[in-house]
Design a protein around this motif. Sequence first.
Motif, short mmCIF file in Angstrom:
data_model
loop_
_atom_site.label_atom_id
_atom_site.label_comp_id
_atom_site.label_asym_id
_atom_site.label_seq_id
_atom_site.Cartn_x
_atom_site.Cartn_y
_atom_site.Cartn_z
N ALA A 195 35.37 68.63 78.85
CA ALA A 195 34.94 68.25 77.50
C ALA A 195 35.63 66.99 76.99
CB ALA A 195 35.20 69.41 76.53
N VAL A 196 36.92 66.79 77.30
CA VAL A 196 37.66 65.71 76.65
C VAL A 196 38.43 64.85 77.64
CG1 VAL A 196 37.87 66.99 74.47
CG2 VAL A 196 39.64 67.26 76.21
N GLN A 227 33.49 67.23 67.85
CA GLN A 227 34.78 66.77 68.34
C GLN A 227 34.67 66.26 69.78
OE1 GLN A 227 36.22 66.26 65.62
NE2 GLN A 227 38.14 67.37 65.89
N GLU A 228 33.92 67.01 70.58
CA GLU A 228 33.74 66.58 71.97
C GLU A 228 33.03 65.22 72.02
OE1 GLU A 228 31.60 69.75 73.77
OE2 GLU A 228 33.39 71.00 74.14
N LYS A 229 32.01 65.05 71.17
CA LYS A 229 31.26 63.79 71.15
C LYS A 229 32.12 62.65 70.64
CE LYS A 229 26.77 61.98 69.70
NZ LYS A 229 25.51 62.27 68.94
N PHE A 230 32.98 62.94 69.65
CA PHE A 230 33.88 61.92 69.12
C PHE A 230 34.82 61.42 70.20
CE2 PHE A 230 38.01 60.84 67.21
CZ PHE A 230 37.63 59.74 66.44
N VAL A 231 35.36 62.34 70.99
CA VAL A 231 36.28 61.95 72.06
C VAL A 231 35.56 61.09 73.09
CG1 VAL A 231 37.68 62.81 73.97
CG2 VAL A 231 37.79 63.95 71.74
N LEU A 250 26.38 52.25 60.74
CA LEU A 250 27.67 51.62 60.96
C LEU A 250 28.81 52.62 61.10
CD1 LEU A 250 27.38 48.71 58.32
CD2 LEU A 250 26.90 48.62 60.79
N LEU A 251 28.53 53.87 60.78
CA LEU A 251 29.58 54.89 60.74
C LEU A 251 29.65 55.67 62.06
CD1 LEU A 251 28.82 56.34 57.19
CD2 LEU A 251 30.58 54.66 57.80
N PHE A 252 30.78 56.34 62.24
CA PHE A 252 30.90 57.25 63.38
C PHE A 252 29.86 58.35 63.24
CE2 PHE A 252 35.26 55.52 63.46
CZ PHE A 252 35.34 55.18 64.81
N ASP A 253 29.36 58.80 64.37
CA ASP A 253 28.25 59.76 64.36
C ASP A 253 28.59 61.02 63.55
OD1 ASP A 253 26.95 57.99 65.92
OD2 ASP A 253 27.16 59.12 67.80
N ASP A 254 29.79 61.51 63.72
CA ASP A 254 30.11 62.78 63.06
C ASP A 254 30.27 62.63 61.56
OD1 ASP A 254 32.52 61.32 63.73
OD2 ASP A 254 33.60 63.07 62.91
N ALA A 275 43.94 63.91 68.70
CA ALA A 275 43.90 65.09 67.83
C ALA A 275 42.63 65.90 68.07
CB ALA A 275 43.98 64.66 66.36
N ALA A 276 41.50 65.19 68.24
CA ALA A 276 40.24 65.89 68.51
C ALA A 276 40.31 66.62 69.85
CB ALA A 276 39.08 64.90 68.51
N ALA A 277 40.90 65.97 70.84
CA ALA A 277 41.05 66.61 72.15
C ALA A 277 41.93 67.84 72.04
CB ALA A 277 41.63 65.62 73.15
N GLN A 278 42.97 67.75 71.22
CA GLN A 278 43.85 68.91 71.02
C GLN A 278 43.10 70.06 70.35
OE1 GLN A 278 47.08 67.20 68.82
NE2 GLN A 278 48.25 66.65 70.66
N GLN A 279 42.24 69.71 69.39
CA GLN A 279 41.45 70.75 68.75
C GLN A 279 40.54 71.45 69.75
OE1 GLN A 279 39.66 68.82 65.09
NE2 GLN A 279 40.16 70.84 64.28
N VAL A 280 39.93 70.66 70.61
CA VAL A 280 39.07 71.24 71.64
C VAL A 280 39.90 72.12 72.58
CG1 VAL A 280 37.59 70.70 73.62
CG2 VAL A 280 37.40 69.35 71.51
#
Length: 781
Positions: free
Chosen positions: A159-160, A200-204, A324-328, A404-409
Amino acid sequence: MSIEGCGNWQDYKWGSALPDFGRINVIYGANGTGKTSLASALEQLTHGGDAFRRVSIDVEANGVRSQTSNQDHAIFGRLFVFNEHFVARSHRLTSDDADMPAVLTVGERPVEAERRLEELRPQLDAESEKHVAAIAKGKKIAGQITREHQNVSEFVVGAVSAAGGRYASKSHFSSGTVRSAFAGSHADWGELDEATLRSQEKFVQAGNRDPVQIPELSISVPDDLARRVEIALRKSPVAVALDTLVARPDATSWVEAGADLHVHADTCLFCSGPLTAERRAEIEKHFSDEVAVLQQDLDALAKELDALDADVTLSLNRVVARALLFDDLRPSQDKARIEFEAAARGLNDWTGKVRERIDAKRANVLEVDDAEVTQAVSVPGAALETVSREHNQRVEGHAELVTAAAQQVERHYLKKAEAAVQALVDESETVSADALRLAGEVSSLREKVAEFEAVDGDPSPSAKVLTERVARLLGRNELKFESYEDRYRVTRLGKPAHGLSVGERTAITLVHFLESVARFDNSAGKAIVVIDDPVSSLDSDIFMGVSTSIWTETVSKEHVAQLFLLTHNFELFRQWDIQLGGLPDALKKQIPSRLYEIKSQHRVHSGVPRREPVLVGWPPSEKARKKVRSTYHHAFIAVSEIKQKLQEDDSLENRLDAQLLFPNVIRRLLETFMAFKRPGSAANFNGAMQDAASLLSKSGYAGDPDALRQRLTRYTHAYSHSDTPHTELTVSPDEVKTAIGAVFTFMRHVDEEHFDGLCAILELDPLDLVDHDPAPLPEQL
């Protein structure tokens, strides 16, 4: 002596008038009086433990008397107790096949060792198998835990991995890493909902973006704007209204505009009519300064509304494009924009409606608009600004946010696997504990097996002596014993003895018991022997052989310090009474003896009658001792004594004591009596009682002979109409006095001479025992 909590010996204290024990002590007690419980209480003292806390006895050594006072004492090591438990523990006959020899083990220690080994060896095998199985199960569970750790590793890396570092590959974030995580704190673990997890996975996995400009989007409406508009709309300037404009108010603006064109004219430019000084004065008064001021206020308010509309348009154009923004962040942006645009439209609607009212007022300032003006709601842009601000923060700290997102995952997948892993860990700990416990049990069992395999045998007679003594006791020589590996081969008439009767087992263990007593090391004191009912399981015609053997080993020889012989067989008790009484006076001094009887009596404890045993001296009198020489005589004594007690005190306790005589004692008394009167009916008690009706009639009995005979028969059967009485049923305490009187009445009328003779021996008045009222007994009897 005192005994507590041993069978029915709950709170026994030695009677002050009761003579001390002698060297030889013979105690008679009917079944259920507490004889066996007394022997068991003494037996428990031989096994160690804390049995001594329930028994206190007086000990005399070298002329000094002391008490054990419920403490352990060396004298307990000199106790030898023979009872049914000793018989059960001290022999074992092994013969699995009819063609195999019957092998007998004799002695408590070797018998117990054999029994224990037969129990322990299968237990050892079973526990060993369980131990091996527990180890194998533990390994299996450990493998399952490792697979769970591997699954977490695969999920997280899959995932990350784009986050790099410790998440770059399974070699970096391995099952060992997961195992270490499970060993640490789980406090910050938490499962994510599906949408958040995918976000979170997509953000990483996505790259970084450019920052956006954060505009001021919020639009504030002055708090007093609605109030000021409302005041202006309701205001009416002080002026003189022109009659023409009163009739045509819609011409007000036209006249106001023309006033400036006619400042110096005498003729109206529109109608060519004369414009007099008076008319000019009227127009000026209509359009006074107050009107001008109100019009200026209305114009100013209209400009404020125009400015608000312009701010709305500008703010709407400033909103950052979602692309222009991050997807999430886009869902948050969309939600905030919808709310912002709805608020902007609401403000536009409010300014439009208010402007219409201002324009109407401006056109005719004299018209009063007193409707309420609602307060406008400001347009908040903070939510949109926050999204943009968060976007920029992410752009600036993208690397940290990815981590941080990877840690959450990671924590999500750890938490998701937590329950399954913990269940396996718990099971593993249980299995490990079981394996450890089983290892200890296996070790302990091995030690016990080795211990029992090394047990030495108790002192036992030789095969020749055992053969001779058992034959002497049994009165037959069909059993033969041969030595066999510290045990005995047993044959019956030359063939393996497959099965021994209760009497044979008792005889064998009694020979062994007496041999053990004879070989006891008496350097610290001679043996103290307790024998409980040695003839209870033997034929009545051979009990004298047993009695003689006990006499020879415990009385005639000098290796026994004290003997306690307990029996429920009155004939054995009587025989020892005769033998002890017949000793020469010199031997009587050397071998002091005492005879006792255990009786049951009822005492009130905390308001509740309770049956308890009591020791009394025997005989009741020297005259009775010389003449009372049978169970029949003894039963007559017991029944007559309780009859006298009831006559003296008809209390519940005495009634309950009398109740114990039914049905056994009184049935035995009547059976013996009727066997004497009707020898041919000795085996048929009911038939003998039926014949007694004619004897009652011939004796002159004034009552109903059949009624008395039938009711006595029912008494002795304890209300059973069968030939076999149910001994657990008894006559009601309220009826027992009448019942005993009926028994004696029956006996005296059937054979007065015989009955009076018994009373004469006991120095009793026959008339004190019988009922004098021949009226029928109560129907319930």
